[in-house]
Enzyme design. Structure first.
Site, PDB file in Angstrom:
ATOM      1  N   ARG A 182      10.008  71.149  11.284  1.00 45.48           N
ATOM      2  CA  ARG A 182      11.288  70.031  11.637  1.00 45.48           C
ATOM      3  C   ARG A 182      10.472  68.792  11.741  1.00 45.48           C
ATOM      4  NH1 ARG A 182      13.229  74.532  12.722  1.00 45.48           N
ATOM      5  NH2 ARG A 182      11.058  74.854  13.339  1.00 45.48           N
ATOM      6  N   THR A 183       9.411  68.665  12.334  1.00 48.40           N
ATOM      7  CA  THR A 183       8.679  67.542  12.741  1.00 48.40           C
ATOM      8  C   THR A 183       8.012  66.650  11.532  1.00 48.40           C
ATOM      9  OG1 THR A 183       7.931  68.232  14.603  1.00 48.40           O
ATOM     10  CG2 THR A 183       7.040  66.097  14.341  1.00 48.40           C
TER      11      THR A 183
ATOM     12  N   LYS B 293     -14.588  71.344   5.216  1.00 45.70           N
ATOM     13  CA  LYS B 293     -15.998  71.215   4.970  1.00 45.70           C
ATOM     14  C   LYS B 293     -16.742  70.597   5.867  1.00 45.70           C
ATOM     15  CE  LYS B 293     -14.538  69.520   0.358  1.00 45.70           C
ATOM     16  NZ  LYS B 293     -14.157  68.190  -0.303  1.00 45.70           N
TER      17      LYS B 293
ATOM     18  N   ARG C 201      -0.127  65.832  14.054  1.00 42.87           N
ATOM     19  CA  ARG C 201      -0.296  67.097  14.908  1.00 42.87           C
ATOM     20  C   ARG C 201      -1.326  67.754  14.876  1.00 42.87           C
ATOM     21  NH1 ARG C 201       4.672  71.429  15.022  1.00 42.87           N
ATOM     22  NH2 ARG C 201       5.638  69.573  16.031  1.00 42.87           N
TER      23      ARG C 201
ATOM     24  N   HIS D 219       4.969  65.581  23.067  1.00 43.29           N
ATOM     25  CA  HIS D 219       5.739  65.702  21.874  1.00 43.29           C
ATOM     26  C   HIS D 219       6.690  64.443  21.804  1.00 43.29           C
ATOM     27  CE1 HIS D 219       7.181  66.821  18.137  1.00 43.29           C
ATOM     28  NE2 HIS D 219       7.139  67.962  18.186  1.00 43.29           N
TER      29      HIS D 219
HETATM   30  N1   CP Z   1      10.637  70.952  17.301  1.00 39.89           N
HETATM   31  C1   CP Z   1       9.317  71.146  16.556  1.00 39.89           C
HETATM   32  O1   CP Z   1       8.255  70.362  17.006  1.00 39.89           O
HETATM   33  O2   CP Z   1       9.456  71.833  15.424  1.00 39.89           O
HETATM   34  P1   CP Z   1       8.177  72.047  14.327  1.00 39.89           P
HETATM   35  O3   CP Z   1       7.150  72.585  14.816  1.00 39.89           O
HETATM   36  O4   CP Z   1       9.032  73.007  13.307  1.00 39.89           O
HETATM   37  O5   CP Z   1       7.993  70.809  14.004  1.00 39.89           O
END
Ligand code: CP
Length: 302
Positions: free
Chosen positions: A51-52, A80, A101, A129
């Site tokens: 999603r993100t 590497k 991320r 988040h």
């Molecule tokens: N909600 C969320 O962070 O989903 P993903 O891990 O799929 O990005």
């Protein structure tokens, strides 16, 4: 917000969240707006995501920008032995904004300190988040008509769930009552409870799901974060501790909505999906509008 990084939800004020939500609503009404032409956004995902990453990429595409990046660090020069610092300094030459991320708590803050371009935290370990939090606020406001004075039950992995830590901090500006439902091992960490105490925010802690959601406006389910457990046996003990099913929705408030940042594993039975309370897939859709708002605001295009 111009050129500022978004690392923790507390980096933005309540007025700034509300401004993001207002712009997200504009994007919901008109998702295709060619305001990012000539801009490049880098998405650096050192941890898996559906999603993100894809909603950020969808947001950029709908605004006419271009995306570069990786969804798997093993395909980058990290493999590497390149350091995070060198990766960030290099990618800063190629992009106007970096979305990152990373499994390490604090990694996004570090990246923001060294990058000459803004950095948006797309999840750093069990810490924060913030863009998920903004889409959660958008979803709550859209379904409840307000963010003020709501009863919010947060269920599952309150220890490692970074989305709940961001949500707790953001909602604390809107006089909520929290209901934390978790097994002993996954209770909300003390630092967050102390934060609520310092603000005079009411909360209760429970272990039983079915008995404790009847007066909630929002039931926010979470996945037990297997990837954060050092001991697999500890994960096995708690992995299916809460499974919300259709029967449990009887007697809940008419306005109640079930949210989940997703992915789910077993914590919401599929028989909930077709009920009026289920909102988690619309919540994921709201992620595109909210991320359009975040990018355009940081780049000074709105
Ligand atoms: N909600 C969320 O962070 O989903 P993903 O891990 O799929 O990005």
């Amino acid at each position: 917000m111009l050129n500022r990084s978004l690392i923790s939800i507390s980096d933005f004020s309540k007025e700034e969240y509300l401004e993001i939500l207002r712009i997200a609503s504009e994007f919901e009404n008109k998702p295709v707006q060619n305001i990012l032409e000539g801009k490049v956004i880098a998405t650096l995902f050192f941890e898996p995501s559906t999603r993100t990453r894809l909603s950020f990429e969808s947001a950029v595409n709908r605004m006419g920008g271009k995306v570069i990046g990786f969804s798997d660090a093993s395909s980058s020069s990290v493999q590497k032995g390149e350091t995070l610092k060198d990766t960030i300094l290099t990618v800063s030459n190629y992009a106007d904004l970096i979305v990152m991320r990373h499994p390490l708590e604090g990694s996004s803050r570090y990246a923001a300190e060294i990058a000459p371009v803004p950095v948006v935290n797309a999840g750093d370990g069990a810490n924060q988040h913030p863009t998920q939090c903004l889409l959660d606020l958008y979803s709550i406001q859209k379904t409840q008509g307000t963010l003020e004075n709501l009863k919010i039950s947060i269920v599952g992995d309150l220890k490692y769930g970074r989305t709940v830590h961001s949500l707790l901090q953001a909602m604390s500006g809107f006089n909520p009552t929290f209901n934390f439902i978790a097994p002993e091992e996954l209770r909300m960490p003390q630092e967050y409870l102390k934060f609520l105490d310092s603000k005079g925010i009411k909360y209760e802690e429970h272990t039983n799901l079915a008995k404790n959601i009847k007066d909630s406006d929002i039931v926010y389910m979470t996945r037990v974060q297997r990837e954060r457990f050092a001991d697999t046996l500890e994960y096995e003990k708690v992995k299916n501790v809460y499974i919300l099913n259709k029967r449990m929705l009887a007697g809940t408030k008419e306005n109640m909505k079930v949210l989940h940042p997703l992915p789910r594993v077993n914590e919401i039975s599929t028989d909930v999906d077709d009920t009026p309370q289920a909102y988690y897939f619309q919540q994921a859709q709201n992620g595109v509008y909210t991320r359009q708002a975040i990018i355009s605001k940081i780049l000074g295009l709105k």
